[in-house]
Design a protein around this motif. Sequence first.
Motif, PDB file in Angstrom:
ATOM      1  N   ALA A 131       0.751  -1.237   0.101  1.00 52.58           N
ATOM      2  CA  ALA A 131       0.130   0.048   0.023  1.00 52.58           C
ATOM      3  C   ALA A 131       0.714   1.226  -0.029  1.00 52.58           C
ATOM      4  O   ALA A 131       0.559   2.170  -0.595  1.00 52.58           O
ATOM      5  CB  ALA A 131      -0.970   0.066   1.338  1.00 52.58           C
ATOM      6  N   ALA A 132       1.730   1.341   0.881  1.00 50.69           N
ATOM      7  CA  ALA A 132       2.851   2.405   0.931  1.00 50.69           C
ATOM      8  C   ALA A 132       3.534   2.623  -0.560  1.00 50.69           C
ATOM      9  O   ALA A 132       3.672   3.878  -1.004  1.00 50.69           O
ATOM     10  CB  ALA A 132       3.807   2.249   1.957  1.00 50.69           C
ATOM     11  N   ALA A 133       3.943   1.443  -0.960  1.00 49.78           N
ATOM     12  CA  ALA A 133       4.481   1.598  -2.386  1.00 49.78           C
ATOM     13  C   ALA A 133       3.641   2.203  -3.492  1.00 49.78           C
ATOM     14  O   ALA A 133       3.999   3.180  -4.278  1.00 49.78           O
ATOM     15  CB  ALA A 133       5.107   0.023  -2.804  1.00 49.78           C
ATOM     16  N   ALA A 134       2.429   1.769  -3.449  1.00 48.20           N
ATOM     17  CA  ALA A 134       1.549   2.251  -4.391  1.00 48.20           C
ATOM     18  C   ALA A 134       1.210   3.647  -4.214  1.00 48.20           C
ATOM     19  O   ALA A 134       1.026   4.496  -5.379  1.00 48.20           O
ATOM     20  CB  ALA A 134       0.060   1.732  -4.363  1.00 48.20           C
ATOM     21  N   ALA A 149      -2.949   2.989   9.278  1.00 44.80           N
ATOM     22  CA  ALA A 149      -2.895   1.813   9.106  1.00 44.80           C
ATOM     23  C   ALA A 149      -3.869   1.440   7.923  1.00 44.80           C
ATOM     24  O   ALA A 149      -4.310   0.265   7.642  1.00 44.80           O
ATOM     25  CB  ALA A 149      -3.430   1.074  10.411  1.00 44.80           C
ATOM     26  N   SER A 150      -4.562   2.375   7.327  1.00 45.09           N
ATOM     27  CA  SER A 150      -5.549   2.050   6.321  1.00 45.09           C
ATOM     28  C   SER A 150      -5.074   1.339   5.140  1.00 45.09           C
ATOM     29  O   SER A 150      -6.077   0.513   4.387  1.00 45.09           O
ATOM     30  CB  SER A 150      -6.424   3.506   5.834  1.00 45.09           C
ATOM     31  OG  SER A 150      -5.321   4.434   5.504  1.00 45.09           O
ATOM     32  N   GLY A 151      -3.909   1.511   4.531  1.00 44.55           N
ATOM     33  CA  GLY A 151      -3.209   0.618   3.452  1.00 44.55           C
ATOM     34  C   GLY A 151      -3.327  -0.826   3.860  1.00 44.55           C
ATOM     35  O   GLY A 151      -3.661  -1.681   3.128  1.00 44.55           O
ATOM     36  N   ALA A 152      -2.890  -1.180   5.162  1.00 45.16           N
ATOM     37  CA  ALA A 152      -2.784  -2.529   5.642  1.00 45.16           C
ATOM     38  C   ALA A 152      -4.166  -3.101   5.693  1.00 45.16           C
ATOM     39  O   ALA A 152      -4.623  -4.027   5.432  1.00 45.16           O
ATOM     40  CB  ALA A 152      -1.937  -2.630   6.835  1.00 45.16           C
ATOM     41  N   ILE A 153      -5.166  -2.275   6.197  1.00 41.58           N
ATOM     42  CA  ILE A 153      -6.303  -2.451   6.451  1.00 41.58           C
ATOM     43  C   ILE A 153      -7.103  -2.835   5.285  1.00 41.58           C
ATOM     44  O   ILE A 153      -8.246  -3.684   5.146  1.00 41.58           O
ATOM     45  CB  ILE A 153      -7.125  -1.635   7.405  1.00 41.58           C
ATOM     46  CG1 ILE A 153      -6.441  -1.589   9.146  1.00 41.58           C
ATOM     47  CG2 ILE A 153      -8.647  -2.019   7.723  1.00 41.58           C
ATOM     48  CD1 ILE A 153      -6.959  -0.547   9.919  1.00 41.58           C
ATOM     49  N   PHE A 214      -5.355   7.832  -0.858  1.00 43.08           N
ATOM     50  CA  PHE A 214      -6.255   6.890  -1.772  1.00 43.08           C
ATOM     51  C   PHE A 214      -5.769   5.790  -2.164  1.00 43.08           C
ATOM     52  O   PHE A 214      -6.111   4.497  -2.263  1.00 43.08           O
ATOM     53  CB  PHE A 214      -7.187   7.574  -2.631  1.00 43.08           C
ATOM     54  CG  PHE A 214      -8.222   8.763  -2.115  1.00 43.08           C
ATOM     55  CD1 PHE A 214      -9.286   8.125  -1.488  1.00 43.08           C
ATOM     56  CD2 PHE A 214      -8.220  10.006  -2.284  1.00 43.08           C
ATOM     57  CE1 PHE A 214     -10.294   9.097  -0.826  1.00 43.08           C
ATOM     58  CE2 PHE A 214      -8.915  10.716  -1.883  1.00 43.08           C
ATOM     59  CZ  PHE A 214      -9.934  10.229  -0.888  1.00 43.08           C
ATOM     60  N   TRP A 215      -4.445   5.978  -3.078  1.00 39.27           N
ATOM     61  CA  TRP A 215      -3.629   5.058  -3.800  1.00 39.27           C
ATOM     62  C   TRP A 215      -3.079   4.072  -2.873  1.00 39.27           C
ATOM     63  O   TRP A 215      -2.604   2.825  -3.156  1.00 39.27           O
ATOM     64  CB  TRP A 215      -2.802   5.506  -4.746  1.00 39.27           C
ATOM     65  CG  TRP A 215      -3.461   6.147  -5.869  1.00 39.27           C
ATOM     66  CD1 TRP A 215      -3.716   7.512  -5.919  1.00 39.27           C
ATOM     67  CD2 TRP A 215      -4.140   5.354  -6.987  1.00 39.27           C
ATOM     68  NE1 TRP A 215      -4.469   7.523  -7.246  1.00 39.27           N
ATOM     69  CE2 TRP A 215      -4.577   6.424  -7.695  1.00 39.27           C
ATOM     70  CE3 TRP A 215      -4.079   4.235  -7.299  1.00 39.27           C
ATOM     71  CZ2 TRP A 215      -5.422   5.952  -8.932  1.00 39.27           C
ATOM     72  CZ3 TRP A 215      -4.673   3.777  -8.333  1.00 39.27           C
ATOM     73  CH2 TRP A 215      -5.351   4.662  -9.115  1.00 39.27           C
ATOM     74  N   ALA A 216      -3.041   4.341  -1.650  1.00 42.17           N
ATOM     75  CA  ALA A 216      -2.437   3.250  -0.312  1.00 42.17           C
ATOM     76  C   ALA A 216      -3.634   2.541  -0.196  1.00 42.17           C
ATOM     77  O   ALA A 216      -3.393   1.074   0.024  1.00 42.17           O
ATOM     78  CB  ALA A 216      -2.094   4.032   0.951  1.00 42.17           C
ATOM     79  N   HIS A 217      -4.923   2.930  -0.131  1.00 44.40           N
ATOM     80  CA  HIS A 217      -5.914   1.942   0.207  1.00 44.40           C
ATOM     81  C   HIS A 217      -6.230   1.078  -1.005  1.00 44.40           C
ATOM     82  O   HIS A 217      -6.414   0.099  -0.706  1.00 44.40           O
ATOM     83  CB  HIS A 217      -7.332   2.907   0.213  1.00 44.40           C
ATOM     84  CG  HIS A 217      -7.233   3.885   1.391  1.00 44.40           C
ATOM     85  ND1 HIS A 217      -8.048   5.081   1.483  1.00 44.40           N
ATOM     86  CD2 HIS A 217      -6.156   4.020   2.319  1.00 44.40           C
ATOM     87  CE1 HIS A 217      -7.747   5.679   2.614  1.00 44.40           C
ATOM     88  NE2 HIS A 217      -6.682   5.251   2.984  1.00 44.40           N
ATOM     89  N   ILE A 218      -6.073   1.571  -2.361  1.00 45.46           N
ATOM     90  CA  ILE A 218      -6.193   0.889  -3.563  1.00 45.46           C
ATOM     91  C   ILE A 218      -5.176  -0.338  -3.704  1.00 45.46           C
ATOM     92  O   ILE A 218      -5.640  -1.439  -3.891  1.00 45.46           O
ATOM     93  CB  ILE A 218      -6.221   1.772  -4.634  1.00 45.46           C
ATOM     94  CG1 ILE A 218      -7.460   2.780  -4.467  1.00 45.46           C
ATOM     95  CG2 ILE A 218      -6.196   0.922  -5.976  1.00 45.46           C
ATOM     96  CD1 ILE A 218      -7.346   3.881  -5.764  1.00 45.46           C
ATOM     97  N   GLY A 219      -3.992   0.075  -3.457  1.00 40.05           N
ATOM     98  CA  GLY A 219      -2.829  -0.852  -3.676  1.00 40.05           C
ATOM     99  C   GLY A 219      -3.029  -1.939  -2.391  1.00 40.05           C
ATOM    100  O   GLY A 219      -2.753  -3.190  -2.674  1.00 40.05           O
ATOM    101  N   GLY A 220      -3.465  -1.373  -1.348  1.00 40.25           N
ATOM    102  CA  GLY A 220      -3.503  -2.508   0.017  1.00 40.25           C
ATOM    103  C   GLY A 220      -4.680  -3.700  -0.415  1.00 40.25           C
ATOM    104  O   GLY A 220      -4.461  -4.718  -0.153  1.00 40.25           O
ATOM    105  N   PHE A 221      -5.905  -3.105  -0.926  1.00 43.65           N
ATOM    106  CA  PHE A 221      -6.913  -3.687  -1.243  1.00 43.65           C
ATOM    107  C   PHE A 221      -6.470  -4.662  -2.252  1.00 43.65           C
ATOM    108  O   PHE A 221      -6.769  -5.948  -2.005  1.00 43.65           O
ATOM    109  CB  PHE A 221      -8.012  -3.017  -1.885  1.00 43.65           C
ATOM    110  CG  PHE A 221      -9.366  -3.780  -1.858  1.00 43.65           C
ATOM    111  CD1 PHE A 221     -10.308  -3.647  -0.565  1.00 43.65           C
ATOM    112  CD2 PHE A 221      -9.680  -4.305  -3.092  1.00 43.65           C
ATOM    113  CE1 PHE A 221     -11.379  -4.507  -0.792  1.00 43.65           C
ATOM    114  CE2 PHE A 221     -10.936  -5.052  -3.332  1.00 43.65           C
ATOM    115  CZ  PHE A 221     -11.817  -5.014  -1.988  1.00 43.65           C
ATOM    116  N   ILE A 222      -6.196  -4.457  -3.371  1.00 40.01           N
ATOM    117  CA  ILE A 222      -5.595  -5.203  -4.479  1.00 40.01           C
ATOM    118  C   ILE A 222      -4.546  -6.043  -4.058  1.00 40.01           C
ATOM    119  O   ILE A 222      -4.584  -7.346  -4.270  1.00 40.01           O
ATOM    120  CB  ILE A 222      -5.036  -4.420  -5.555  1.00 40.01           C
ATOM    121  CG1 ILE A 222      -6.247  -3.640  -6.313  1.00 40.01           C
ATOM    122  CG2 ILE A 222      -4.318  -5.418  -6.799  1.00 40.01           C
ATOM    123  CD1 ILE A 222      -5.563  -2.927  -7.444  1.00 40.01           C
ATOM    124  N   ALA A 223      -3.469  -5.643  -3.116  1.00 36.79           N
ATOM    125  CA  ALA A 223      -2.572  -6.948  -2.524  1.00 36.79           C
ATOM    126  C   ALA A 223      -3.039  -7.855  -1.765  1.00 36.79           C
ATOM    127  O   ALA A 223      -2.996  -8.947  -1.842  1.00 36.79           O
ATOM    128  CB  ALA A 223      -1.389  -6.143  -1.816  1.00 36.79           C
TER     129      ALA A 223
END
Length: 242
Positions: A131-134, A149-153, A214-223
């Motif tokens: 998520a952070a990378a995204a 924590a929202s990317g991991a969540i 937002f892109w951390a959220h998106i990246g985390g969800f896809i991951a």
Amino acid sequence: MLFPLTDDNPTRRRPVATYVIIGLNVVAWALFQRFGFDPGFSESLCRYGLVPGDLLGTIDPGSKLRIAQNLICQFDGETNVVTLVSSMFMHGGWLHLIGNMWFLWVFGDNVEDSMGAFRFTLFYLLTGLVAAAAQIATDTTSVIPMVGASGAIGGVMGAYALLYPRARVRTLIFLGFFITTVSIPAVFILGWWFVVQLISGLPSLGRPGGGVAFWAHIGGFIAGVLLVTLFRQRSSNTIGGT
């Protein structure tokens, strides 16, 4: 606006890792972020937040950012990879913390149940890193500290959507002044959340600035969707279940 309250999806064992992760976030908020009070709060953003430009060395050493009226972050140009993890346990305010921990509370226990505590912890951290990378990829020269924590969540939510698409989630719905609760299949509420993040994130591409990652959220969800089958225990027959 949709807000999940609880789900009708029992677990087989106590979600110890989920409890610990929530506890660590609360402890970080208290000890390192001083419950949101300055100067401790602002200092925590400078010290433990993830700054893409500082991490990648794309900004000049000595670059500064005013984080509060009496506090300026000064970046030394030295890569601090620890912030990739520490930033996952920092938050931007009470509502940010409470909202993230509530989502983790609702969806984390079942995902942990499918993986076991150790695998779930690794999964949580890995999706947080993705998520952070995204988010970093959208602006590699940003000096705005990333926290939350929202990317991991988001990764946990992606995993839940794949594992338990038909699980019923009791959801609070706001329609102007009208507020009600309904029971919605998880795939719909989590799919709706992902679409909202995508629609909100697209206008931010190529535009520097702060705000919601937002892109951390998106990246985390896809991951989460892509990695869940690798981390779930083989004895856990949950995909497609209720």
